[in-house]
Design an enzyme around this catalytic site. Structure first.
Site, PDB file in Angstrom:
ATOM      1  N   ARG A 168      45.778  32.228  34.136  1.00 52.73           N
ATOM      2  CA  ARG A 168      47.168  32.421  33.749  1.00 52.73           C
ATOM      3  C   ARG A 168      47.725  33.553  34.609  1.00 52.73           C
ATOM      4  O   ARG A 168      46.998  34.490  34.963  1.00 52.73           O
ATOM      5  CB  ARG A 168      47.302  32.777  32.261  1.00 52.73           C
ATOM      6  CG  ARG A 168      47.189  31.589  31.312  1.00 52.73           C
ATOM      7  CD  ARG A 168      48.383  30.659  31.450  1.00 52.73           C
ATOM      8  NE  ARG A 168      48.380  29.556  30.501  1.00 52.73           N
ATOM      9  CZ  ARG A 168      47.878  28.368  30.742  1.00 52.73           C
ATOM     10  NH1 ARG A 168      47.286  28.136  31.907  1.00 52.73           N
ATOM     11  NH2 ARG A 168      47.950  27.405  29.842  1.00 52.73           N
ATOM     12  N   GLU A 211      57.283  31.661  35.993  1.00 52.28           N
ATOM     13  CA  GLU A 211      57.267  30.318  36.576  1.00 52.28           C
ATOM     14  C   GLU A 211      58.558  29.586  36.251  1.00 52.28           C
ATOM     15  O   GLU A 211      59.005  29.631  35.101  1.00 52.28           O
ATOM     16  CB  GLU A 211      56.062  29.528  36.055  1.00 52.28           C
ATOM     17  CG  GLU A 211      54.726  30.122  36.481  1.00 52.28           C
ATOM     18  CD  GLU A 211      53.523  29.333  35.978  1.00 52.28           C
ATOM     19  OE1 GLU A 211      53.706  28.258  35.365  1.00 52.28           O
ATOM     20  OE2 GLU A 211      52.389  29.796  36.197  1.00 52.28           O
ATOM     21  N   HIS A 238      51.472  25.375  39.591  1.00 57.53           N
ATOM     22  CA  HIS A 238      50.767  25.184  38.317  1.00 57.53           C
ATOM     23  C   HIS A 238      50.318  23.727  38.160  1.00 57.53           C
ATOM     24  O   HIS A 238      50.596  23.076  37.144  1.00 57.53           O
ATOM     25  CB  HIS A 238      51.645  25.609  37.138  1.00 57.53           C
ATOM     26  CG  HIS A 238      50.845  26.011  35.930  1.00 57.53           C
ATOM     27  ND1 HIS A 238      51.244  26.997  35.061  1.00 57.53           N
ATOM     28  CD2 HIS A 238      49.659  25.551  35.437  1.00 57.53           C
ATOM     29  CE1 HIS A 238      50.352  27.131  34.092  1.00 57.53           C
ATOM     30  NE2 HIS A 238      49.379  26.264  34.307  1.00 57.53           N
TER      31      HIS A 238
END
Length: 308
Positions: free
Chosen positions: A226, A255, A274
């Site tokens: 993360r 993000e 991601h």
């Protein structure tokens, strides 16, 4: 608990086509329906979702279609008496292959050649730049499903694998397992440091300036955990100063990564949006987990991947 309906929240579209997911659940034995943002829930309802909505708390069971459930208020689910499960355990192959790709890209300088291709340039590397992964050390921080997926592929490539695990218990294909208090010892001699941990109070900010100073100057950081596990400003400083050689980053503190982030501009930084766990079969993998838990509910067994 008795499930009478599975609602597929529209947010699953962030990870897979909702209709394909619904079709993969056609043999579930209960109605499977698409649910928009105004959908209401009640007893007998189960929900599959990418993220949390307060309305879910009226359902009996919510399944997070991701491994990471940090966006779900676990304590609130517990108070509401709503079961929460996640999708851990299905990402080892995809993430492991992605990380192997990152490491091979750096070792064989594939990113540099791709950049040169865009400029129609026949650029040869400096003699000392390319290397092979065989014999190089990789430290995998976090030895759950993601970490073990990385371990197995790194070992197959002939790498020396060490790891960091809270329990310190041994893991196949890992020569030495360190506990978190020995993180610096674990990463000091590694050519690659791969982060594959969940985001917790203990792991937030775990990799910062002291860790970058400990790493080899020719080492690269890989983050498929993360974003907040890494102090991003310290990472930028380490790349600027040459404390480390590069980074492959799939996750970020914010993000999408802001357009003005300096991370975009480093030659030896690989950025992916991601997607390290992305696969065209993801809907089938998550559907199999839900099907398994529907069967367990019917038999009264403990749910797989139960969070609450």
């Amino acid at each position: 608990m008795h499930i009478e309906r599975l609602a597929v929240d529209e947010s699953v579209g962030r990870a897979m086509p909702p209709q394909r997911f619904i079709e993969a659940l056609s043999d579930l034995g209960v109605p499977v329906e698409f649910a928009g943002e105004d959908e209401q829930f009640g007893p007998g309802d189960a929900v599959a979702s990418f993220g949390h909505r307060d309305a879910f708390l009226d359902a009996d069971w919510v399944h997070c279609i991701r491994a990471g459930y940090d966006e779900f208020p676990v304590g609130v689910y517990e108070e509401a008496g709503t079961y929460l499960t996640n999708s851990t355990g299905i990402h080892g192959t995809t993430v492991g292959e992605t990380v192997a790709g990152y490491m091979l890209t750096f070792a064989r300088r594939l990113h540099a050649y791709r950049d040169a291709q865009h400029d129609h340039a026949w650029d040869l590397p400096r003699y000392e730049e390319p290397f092979t992964l065989a014999g190089e050390r990789v430290c995998v921080v976090g030895l759950g499903t993601l970490g073990r997926g990385v371990v197995d592929r790194a070992a197959a490539l002939g790498m020396e694998v060490v790891g960091v695990r809270r329990s310190g218990d041994p893991v196949d294909n890992v020569s030495t397992v360190y506990t978190p208090d020995r993180l610096h010892e674990a990463i000091a001699d590694a050519r690659f440091v791969v982060l594959a941990t969940p985001l917790t109070d203990e792991t937030e900010g775990m990799v910062a300036a002291p860790e970058f100073e400990t790493m080899r100057e020719d080492a690269s950081l890989v983050n498929v955990a993360r974003g907040p596990v890494v102090v991003e400003s310290d990472l930028v400083a380490a790349l600027d100063s040459g404390d480390i050689a590069g980074a492959a980053l799939d996750v970020f503190s914010e993000e999408p990564l802001p357009e003005d982030s300096p991370l975009w501009d480093f030659e030896d930084v690989l950025i992916t949006p991601h997607v390290s766990a992305a696969t065209s079969k993801y809907h089938e993998d998550v559907a199999a987990l839900i099907r398994e838990n529907i069967e367990k509910i019917a038999t009264g067994d403990e749910l797989t991947n139960r969070v609450v």
